[in-house]
Design an enzyme around this catalytic site. Structure first.
Site, PDB file in Angstrom:
ATOM      1  CE  LYS A  80      -0.754   0.270   5.040  1.00 37.64           C
ATOM      2  NZ  LYS A  80      -0.077   1.550   5.285  1.00 37.64           N
ATOM      3  CG  ASP A  81       3.580   2.108   2.878  1.00 34.66           C
ATOM      4  OD1 ASP A  81       2.521   2.723   3.104  1.00 34.66           O
ATOM      5  OD2 ASP A  81       4.208   1.479   3.755  1.00 34.66           O
ATOM      6  CB  THR A 121      -5.529   8.357  11.153  1.00 38.54           C
ATOM      7  OG1 THR A 121      -5.030   7.695   9.967  1.00 38.54           O
ATOM      8  CG2 THR A 121      -6.516   9.430  10.719  1.00 38.54           C
ATOM      9  NE  ARG A 125      -7.078   3.914   3.244  1.00 36.04           N
ATOM     10  CZ  ARG A 125      -7.354   3.232   4.338  1.00 36.04           C
ATOM     11  NH1 ARG A 125      -8.612   2.892   4.627  1.00 36.04           N
ATOM     12  NH2 ARG A 125      -6.400   2.872   5.184  1.00 36.04           N
ATOM     13  NE  ARG A 126      -5.687   3.343   8.190  1.00 32.72           N
ATOM     14  CZ  ARG A 126      -4.452   2.913   8.352  1.00 32.72           C
ATOM     15  NH1 ARG A 126      -3.532   3.720   8.861  1.00 32.72           N
ATOM     16  NH2 ARG A 126      -4.110   1.682   8.009  1.00 32.72           N
ATOM     17  NE  ARG A 143       4.212  10.371   8.891  1.00 35.25           N
ATOM     18  CZ  ARG A 143       5.277  11.022   8.433  1.00 35.25           C
ATOM     19  NH1 ARG A 143       5.237  12.328   8.309  1.00 35.25           N
ATOM     20  NH2 ARG A 143       6.382  10.368   8.110  1.00 35.25           N
ATOM     21  NE  ARG A 149       1.944   4.427  12.644  1.00 32.93           N
ATOM     22  CZ  ARG A 149       1.280   3.463  12.010  1.00 32.93           C
ATOM     23  NH1 ARG A 149      -0.033   3.509  11.947  1.00 32.93           N
ATOM     24  NH2 ARG A 149       1.915   2.470  11.448  1.00 32.93           N
ATOM     25  CB  CYS A 234      -3.303  14.174  -6.796  1.00 34.16           C
ATOM     26  SG  CYS A 234      -4.002  15.086  -5.403  1.00 34.16           S
TER      27      CYS A 234
END
Length: 303
Positions: A80-81, A121, A125-126, A143, A149, A234
């Protein structure tokens, strides 16, 4: 020809777990491998939200450079990164079987859900999906690697923080006080691990080939194609999840406004044998149904 495969990885506990998983799998196949930890800019700068740093693939860029310059042979990433467009000369070598794709809420009690509350977060998106469901809540930036975290959450007065379930499960840090957010659409490829190598390195490509999980590969490629067509380079609040049930691919994807008030969603099914270009088609459907204007607004704010 045989060689020792140098595995590049970030040096967080989760990244090292992922890299060691690949190392063990390669060694089980008879190969020799060593880890080469590398610090990324995303790990070094914890004071600025990711989207404000203006760098696509901030957690993968340093490893890309190390690979292109010959310091490492392969790199292991949370998929996902990884940007949807890989640098020239770098290719997907294996996508491992996907783990839990869900987001989870770590909390200090759920009473805050009924009124005002603060959630942490670092993900747009979250944040957007949380505000869509809880518009009166405040969302603060969070972060750092998983361990960082968790410590920040423990020492804060926040009601909770949102994490990827897979990351916590992999390093056995999922606390009892958590809630699965089954209504939240995960990031494209969340829960999947990607191993990349150089296109001109047949030894590593052949060595990694047995690690590839075809069903996961199919699902995440649809999700990432959806992301690529929607985002146009973006950062945006985009969720996508494809799962396979009885030779049918079930897909859900969405684009949210930054404040979560607006969203455009699609929910589709297609034969597993016929998934080519469907991620693109579903993204175009989002854009044609209001998503294009939403993306313009998002870019204006973030740029």
């Amino acid at each position: 020809m045989t060689k020792t495969i140098r595995i590049g990885t970030r040096d967080s506990e989760l990244a090292l777990w992922q890299a060691n998983t690949v190392k063990a799998a390669l060694e089980n196949l008879g190969h020799t491998a060593v880890l080469v930890p590398v610090k990324s800019e995303g790990d070094l700068n914890l004071d600025q939200p990711l989207y404000e740093m203006g760098i696509t693939g901030i957690f993968t860029k340093t490893l890309d450079i190390a690979m292109i310059t010959g310091k490492i042979d392969i790199a292991v990433h949370s998929m996902k990164d990884v940007p949807t467009a890989l640098p020239k000369g770098i290719v997907e070598a294996a996508i491992l079987k996907r783990a839990n794709s869900a987001d989870i809420l770590l909390h200090k009690g759920l009473d805050f859900l009924k009124g005002d509350g603060t959630i942490a977060t670092g993900s747009l998106r979250r944040k957007a999906q949380w505000l869509h469901k809880y518009p009166h809540h405040k969302v603060v930036d969070l972060r750092g690697n998983v361990n960082t975290r968790l410590k920040k959450l423990e020492s804060s007065d926040w009601g909770g923080a949102i994490f990827a379930a897979a990351g916590l499960e992999r390093i056995n840090l999922t606390p009892s006080n958590h809630l699965s957010l089954d209504w939240m659409i995960p990031a494209p490829a969340q829960g999947a691990m990607l191993v990349v190598a150089m296109k001109n390195d047949p030894y590593c490509l052949e060595a990694l080939s047995p690690l590839n999980h075809v069903e996961t590969e199919t699902c995440v490629h649809v999700e990432r194609e959806f992301l690529r067509v929607l985002e146009g380079g973006c950062t945006a609040p985009i969720g996508a999840l494809a799962i396979v049930k009885e030779k049918t691919l079930h897909f859900k994807g969405a684009l949210f406004s930054l404040d979560g008030r607006q969203n455009v969603q699609v929910e589709k099914t297609v034969s597993l044998e016929n998934t080519h270009n469907f991620g693109r088609d579903w993204a175009l459907e989002i854009l044609n149904n209001g998503g294009e204007d939403l993306m313009k607004e998002i870019k204006q704010v973030l740029n």
